[in-house]
Design a protein around this motif. Structure first.
Motif, PDB file in Angstrom:
ATOM      1  N   GLU A 146       0.837  -1.191   0.000  1.00 35.20           N
ATOM      2  CA  GLU A 146       0.000   0.000   0.000  1.00 35.20           C
ATOM      3  C   GLU A 146       0.875   1.246   0.000  1.00 35.20           C
ATOM      4  O   GLU A 146       1.957   1.257   0.571  1.00 35.20           O
ATOM      5  CB  GLU A 146      -0.912   0.019   1.237  1.00 35.20           C
ATOM      6  CG  GLU A 146      -1.902  -1.125   1.283  1.00 35.20           C
ATOM      7  CD  GLU A 146      -2.727  -1.138   2.559  1.00 35.20           C
ATOM      8  OE1 GLU A 146      -2.460  -0.323   3.465  1.00 35.20           O
ATOM      9  OE2 GLU A 146      -3.644  -1.967   2.654  1.00 35.20           O
ATOM     10  N   GLY A 147       0.349   2.292  -0.633  1.00 30.50           N
ATOM     11  CA  GLY A 147       1.061   3.562  -0.645  1.00 30.50           C
ATOM     12  C   GLY A 147       1.107   4.153  -2.033  1.00 30.50           C
ATOM     13  O   GLY A 147       0.630   3.544  -3.001  1.00 30.50           O
ATOM     14  N   PRO A 148       1.687   5.343  -2.173  1.00 37.68           N
ATOM     15  CA  PRO A 148       1.772   5.996  -3.471  1.00 37.68           C
ATOM     16  C   PRO A 148       2.554   5.158  -4.476  1.00 37.68           C
ATOM     17  O   PRO A 148       3.605   4.605  -4.139  1.00 37.68           O
ATOM     18  CB  PRO A 148       2.511   7.309  -3.176  1.00 37.68           C
ATOM     19  CG  PRO A 148       2.377   7.511  -1.701  1.00 37.68           C
ATOM     20  CD  PRO A 148       2.295   6.150  -1.101  1.00 37.68           C
ATOM     21  N   VAL A 149       2.050   5.062  -5.675  1.00 34.60           N
ATOM     22  CA  VAL A 149       2.693   4.224  -6.692  1.00 34.60           C
ATOM     23  C   VAL A 149       4.004   4.845  -7.184  1.00 34.60           C
ATOM     24  O   VAL A 149       4.807   4.157  -7.784  1.00 34.60           O
ATOM     25  CB  VAL A 149       1.718   3.972  -7.865  1.00 34.60           C
ATOM     26  CG1 VAL A 149       2.364   3.192  -8.984  1.00 34.60           C
ATOM     27  CG2 VAL A 149       0.506   3.203  -7.367  1.00 34.60           C
ATOM     28  N   ILE A 166       5.112   7.030   1.697  1.00 34.10           N
ATOM     29  CA  ILE A 166       5.972   5.882   1.413  1.00 34.10           C
ATOM     30  C   ILE A 166       5.123   4.684   0.970  1.00 34.10           C
ATOM     31  O   ILE A 166       3.936   4.616   1.250  1.00 34.10           O
ATOM     32  CB  ILE A 166       6.826   5.488   2.643  1.00 34.10           C
ATOM     33  CG1 ILE A 166       5.928   5.101   3.829  1.00 34.10           C
ATOM     34  CG2 ILE A 166       7.770   6.618   3.015  1.00 34.10           C
ATOM     35  CD1 ILE A 166       6.693   4.636   5.046  1.00 34.10           C
ATOM     36  N   TYR A 167       5.779   3.768   0.274  1.00 32.39           N
ATOM     37  CA  TYR A 167       5.108   2.533  -0.142  1.00 32.39           C
ATOM     38  C   TYR A 167       5.541   1.430   0.822  1.00 32.39           C
ATOM     39  O   TYR A 167       6.741   1.199   1.027  1.00 32.39           O
ATOM     40  CB  TYR A 167       5.486   2.170  -1.577  1.00 32.39           C
ATOM     41  CG  TYR A 167       4.706   0.990  -2.115  1.00 32.39           C
ATOM     42  CD1 TYR A 167       3.475   1.173  -2.731  1.00 32.39           C
ATOM     43  CD2 TYR A 167       5.195  -0.311  -2.002  1.00 32.39           C
ATOM     44  CE1 TYR A 167       2.739   0.105  -3.212  1.00 32.39           C
ATOM     45  CE2 TYR A 167       4.468  -1.389  -2.474  1.00 32.39           C
ATOM     46  CZ  TYR A 167       3.243  -1.176  -3.083  1.00 32.39           C
ATOM     47  OH  TYR A 167       2.523  -2.241  -3.558  1.00 32.39           O
ATOM     48  N   LEU A 168       4.563   0.767   1.413  1.00 33.64           N
ATOM     49  CA  LEU A 168       4.815  -0.291   2.395  1.00 33.64           C
ATOM     50  C   LEU A 168       4.382  -1.640   1.846  1.00 33.64           C
ATOM     51  O   LEU A 168       3.277  -1.781   1.320  1.00 33.64           O
ATOM     52  CB  LEU A 168       4.017  -0.021   3.675  1.00 33.64           C
ATOM     53  CG  LEU A 168       4.576   0.997   4.660  1.00 33.64           C
ATOM     54  CD1 LEU A 168       3.505   1.407   5.654  1.00 33.64           C
ATOM     55  CD2 LEU A 168       5.766   0.408   5.405  1.00 33.64           C
ATOM     56  N   THR A 169       5.242  -2.632   1.986  1.00 34.05           N
ATOM     57  CA  THR A 169       4.888  -3.965   1.510  1.00 34.05           C
ATOM     58  C   THR A 169       5.684  -5.006   2.288  1.00 34.05           C
ATOM     59  O   THR A 169       6.483  -4.676   3.167  1.00 34.05           O
ATOM     60  CB  THR A 169       5.155  -4.082  -0.008  1.00 34.05           C
ATOM     61  OG1 THR A 169       4.550  -5.286  -0.506  1.00 34.05           O
ATOM     62  CG2 THR A 169       6.642  -4.089  -0.339  1.00 34.05           C
ATOM     63  N   ASN A 170       5.454  -6.273   1.960  1.00 30.41           N
ATOM     64  CA  ASN A 170       6.186  -7.375   2.573  1.00 30.41           C
ATOM     65  C   ASN A 170       6.842  -8.244   1.509  1.00 30.41           C
ATOM     66  O   ASN A 170       6.358  -8.308   0.375  1.00 30.41           O
ATOM     67  CB  ASN A 170       5.237  -8.252   3.402  1.00 30.41           C
ATOM     68  CG  ASN A 170       4.866  -7.622   4.723  1.00 30.41           C
ATOM     69  OD1 ASN A 170       5.734  -7.286   5.530  1.00 30.41           O
ATOM     70  ND2 ASN A 170       3.575  -7.433   4.950  1.00 30.41           N
TER      71      ASN A 170
END
Length: 205
Positions: free
Chosen positions: A43-46, A90-94
């Motif tokens: 999730e977050g700005p592309v 920021i873009y957050l992921t796993n």
């Protein structure tokens, strides 16, 4: 190491993040989908300048379908504020998109993904990097480090340092916020985690 099919055949190589999110739940690249509630997308700005990569969804993330919404996520939110970083920017992921766990009564206890599961899921993260094109990646924890910096990389040896991903992109490795949540010396380790995030942000200035 299990010989999983890997996510490559499910990862779309055209279209943007909306397409990635639409098909992520169809992935059968390893066996984690069988027990998890859902795949959890980033999730977050592309077009975020900074991407933070954690390890795997936890119990809260698996149930709610969003990244970093459990105890580690709440701690991360506080650390981002202390470091002067806006979560909305920021873009957050796993690195791994499904929750791996073992049951203890009614509780679901987090279990670290296997090497085979980490490798199988890596194409999803590579596609996110291709789409977002962040200038800097913050690598949080050993699973994310294994995915992005290789199995020989040790966060403890290179924590807070500027390193490079295979594509030459700048990165900074630090602990996963869940390690701070569990710490016996919370204040010291929280401050050090904030210092790592602040140092990463400074690389973008």
């Amino acid at each position: 190491m299990n010989d999983y099919a890997g996510a490559e055949k499910w990862v779309p190589h055209d279209g943007g993040m909306r397409k990635v999110r639409a098909v992520l739940g169809d992935c059968r690249g390893c066996d984690l989908w069988e027990d998890a509630e859902q795949a959890v997308a980033g999730e977050g700005p592309v077009r975020a300048r900074m991407m933070l990569v954690g390890e795997t969804p936890g119990d809260h993330e698996d149930k709610e379908g969003h990244v970093f919404v459990g105890p580690a996520g709440h701690l991360l939110d506080k650390a981002l504020v202390a470091a002067g970083i806006e979560r909305s920017e920021i873009y957050l992921t796993n690195a791994v998109k499904h929750f791996r766990f073992e049951r203890e009564g009614k509780r679901r206890i987090h279990k670290t993904p296997s090497a085979g599961q980490i490798v199988a899921c890596a194409p999803w993260l590579r596609r996110e990097l291709e789409i977002v094109k962040p200038e800097l990646v913050v690598v949080m924890g050993a699973v994310a480090a294994r995915t992005l910096l290789g199995p020989s990389f040790r966060v403890t040896q290179h924590r807070g340092e500027r390193v490079e991903l295979a594509d030459g992109r700048a990165a900074v490795a630090t602990v996963h916020p869940s390690a701070v949540v569990r710490s016996q010396e919370f204040r010291r380790d929280f401050d050090r985690f904030v210092k790592d995030l602040r140092g990463a942000a400074a690389l973008l200035d």
